[in-house]
Scaffold this active site. Structure first.
Site, PDB file in Angstrom:
ATOM      1  N   SER A 141       0.784  -1.370  -0.194  1.00 11.33           N
ATOM      2  CA  SER A 141       0.159   0.000  -0.052  1.00 11.33           C
ATOM      3  C   SER A 141       0.805   1.282  -0.151  1.00 11.33           C
ATOM      4  O   SER A 141       0.814   2.527  -0.342  1.00 11.33           O
ATOM      5  CB  SER A 141      -0.835  -0.233   1.188  1.00 11.33           C
ATOM      6  OG  SER A 141      -0.269   0.169   2.797  1.00 11.33           O
ATOM      7  N   HIS A 142       2.195   1.166   0.268  1.00 10.44           N
ATOM      8  CA  HIS A 142       3.052   2.766   0.822  1.00 10.44           C
ATOM      9  C   HIS A 142       4.695   2.048   1.171  1.00 10.44           C
ATOM     10  O   HIS A 142       4.780   0.894   0.805  1.00 10.44           O
ATOM     11  CB  HIS A 142       2.697   3.114   2.073  1.00 10.44           C
ATOM     12  CG  HIS A 142       1.441   3.612   2.877  1.00 10.44           C
ATOM     13  ND1 HIS A 142       0.266   2.619   2.416  1.00 10.44           N
ATOM     14  CD2 HIS A 142       1.414   4.716   2.768  1.00 10.44           C
ATOM     15  CE1 HIS A 142      -0.658   3.522   3.055  1.00 10.44           C
ATOM     16  NE2 HIS A 142      -0.941   4.548   3.810  1.00 10.44           N
ATOM     17  N   CYS A 143       4.350   3.129  -0.318  1.00  3.66           N
ATOM     18  CA  CYS A 143       6.569   2.549  -0.513  1.00  3.66           C
ATOM     19  C   CYS A 143       7.122   3.742  -0.878  1.00  3.66           C
ATOM     20  O   CYS A 143       6.338   4.946  -1.493  1.00  3.66           O
ATOM     21  CB  CYS A 143       6.148   1.908  -1.834  1.00  3.66           C
ATOM     22  SG  CYS A 143       7.805   2.057  -2.793  1.00  3.66           S
ATOM     23  N   PHE A 152       8.697  -0.379   2.060  1.00  2.00           N
ATOM     24  CA  PHE A 152       6.962  -0.497   1.413  1.00  2.00           C
ATOM     25  C   PHE A 152       6.604  -1.041   3.143  1.00  2.00           C
ATOM     26  O   PHE A 152       7.421  -1.779   3.880  1.00  2.00           O
ATOM     27  CB  PHE A 152       7.235  -1.085   0.601  1.00  2.00           C
ATOM     28  CG  PHE A 152       8.073  -2.475   0.259  1.00  2.00           C
ATOM     29  CD1 PHE A 152       6.743  -3.186   0.559  1.00  2.00           C
ATOM     30  CD2 PHE A 152       9.535  -2.408  -0.342  1.00  2.00           C
ATOM     31  CE1 PHE A 152       7.770  -4.628   0.733  1.00  2.00           C
ATOM     32  CE2 PHE A 152      10.049  -3.978  -0.702  1.00  2.00           C
ATOM     33  CZ  PHE A 152       9.175  -4.982   0.261  1.00  2.00           C
TER      34      PHE A 152
END
Length: 329
Positions: free
Chosen positions: A96-98, A109
């Protein structure tokens, strides 16, 4: 061009982040709170979305309660391999986040995996594709806070404190009914900007609207859905700096320091995490500010108050991916 926000815009952005009404006519409810019409609420939110301020409106779900495994991963990737790494990350539905961060370990991430998928196996697949020079898995051991809120009003509200976890527990999988699963899957669509958006969802499921909303409330009460609201692009609303700040905290200090960090409005996430080779830092906090100096000042203050002098600030230098994982049940 930077978007201008009047006072109503700011109050509306605050409300849709943390207090979006799970009601049949949510925009009318928001309009009543703000003294404007439902149509005006919809017009303003549409403007926020077109301007890139609001990414989407939907649920923030507790991955662990849904049976998913989650972890934070750090890699050292050579500059000539970054494009390949970003391509692999962008295609992975569990990431979802990187971010690229200012550190030797420059590629970070979050990874969420469904039941039956082993983290070690999945990381090996990613490693084979990305070919990092170094890789660390840093799973959470304790949760002190999780709850992003970018206060637009500046009236010293402490709404973000709703993300504090009093028990510091990482919850385990809960039993979901077939109807729960249908509602969770349905809610993960970006909310339609119409007067009665939940009617669309309930019709797709062949469910009565009151029954559908009752399931939404139940998911929230049980902590399966942490909140329902808007995901905000922080740099578009003035919070241009964020730093993942990591301390070396002895076991006897972790809880005190974690709770102190969780009480700060500028901190959105705070965890105790597993350490690893070449990584002794175990207490993590995501600090947000108007500038890098703000993040540094907060970190310095916490260090002085707790006696934790060994820490590092990892500033985000590039956002490669930021979305919400779609959990398929």
């Amino acid at each position: 061009m930077k978007m201008y926000f009047d006072d109503i815009d700011k109050k509306l952005l605050n409300a849709i982040q943390v207090a979006f009404p799970l009601r049949r006519e949510p925009f009318a409810v928001l309009g009543t709170r703000l003294g404007i019409s439902a149509g005006e609420v919809l017009r303003r939110i549409e403007r926020f979305k077109q301007g890139g301020v609001v990414r989407l409106i939907g649920p923030v779900l507790d991955a662990r309660r849904l049976g998913y495994q989650t972890t934070l991963v750090a890699m050292k990737i050579a500059q000539n391999r970054l494009d390949k790494a970003v391509q692999a990350i962008s295609q992975h539905t569990g990431i979802s986040h990187c971010y690229e961060r200012s550190h030797y370990l420059n590629f970070w991430f979050t990874l969420a995996l469904p039941p039956g998928v082993e983290t070690e196996t999945e990381l090996q697949k990613l490693s084979n594709t990305i070919k990092p020079e170094a890789m660390l898995e840093l799973p959470a051991l304790r949760l002190f806070k999780i709850g992003v809120f970018f206060d637009m009003s500046g009236d010293d509200q402490r709404i973000s404190d709703t993300g504090i976890a009093p028990s510091n527990i990482l919850y385990q999988k809960v039993d979901l009914s077939p109807a729960d699963k249908l509602v969770v899957n349905e809610l993960q669509h970006d909310l339609s900007l119409v007067q009665r958006p939940f009617d669309i969802s309930s019709r797709r499921l062949g469910m009565d609207i009151d029954q559908f909303l009752a399931h939404c409330y139940s998911l929230k009460q049980r902590g399966i859905m942490r909140r329902f609201g808007a995901s905000i692009k922080h740099n578009e609303v003035g919070f241009t700096a964020n730093a993942m700040t990591c301390w070396v905290a002895p076991p006897e200090v972790v809880e005190t320091a974690g709770k102190k960090l969780a009480a700060l409005r500028e901190v959105s996430h705070c965890y105790e995490r597993k350490t690893g080779p070449l990584w002794d830092y175990n207490l993590f906090a995501m600090i947000h500010g108007d500038a890098r100096e703000d993040c540094q000042l907060i970190a310095d203050k916490i260090s002085q108050e707790t006696g934790l002098n060994e820490y590092v600030l990892l500033f985000s230098t590039k956002e490669f991916k930021k979305t919400r994982v779609k959990y398929l049940l």
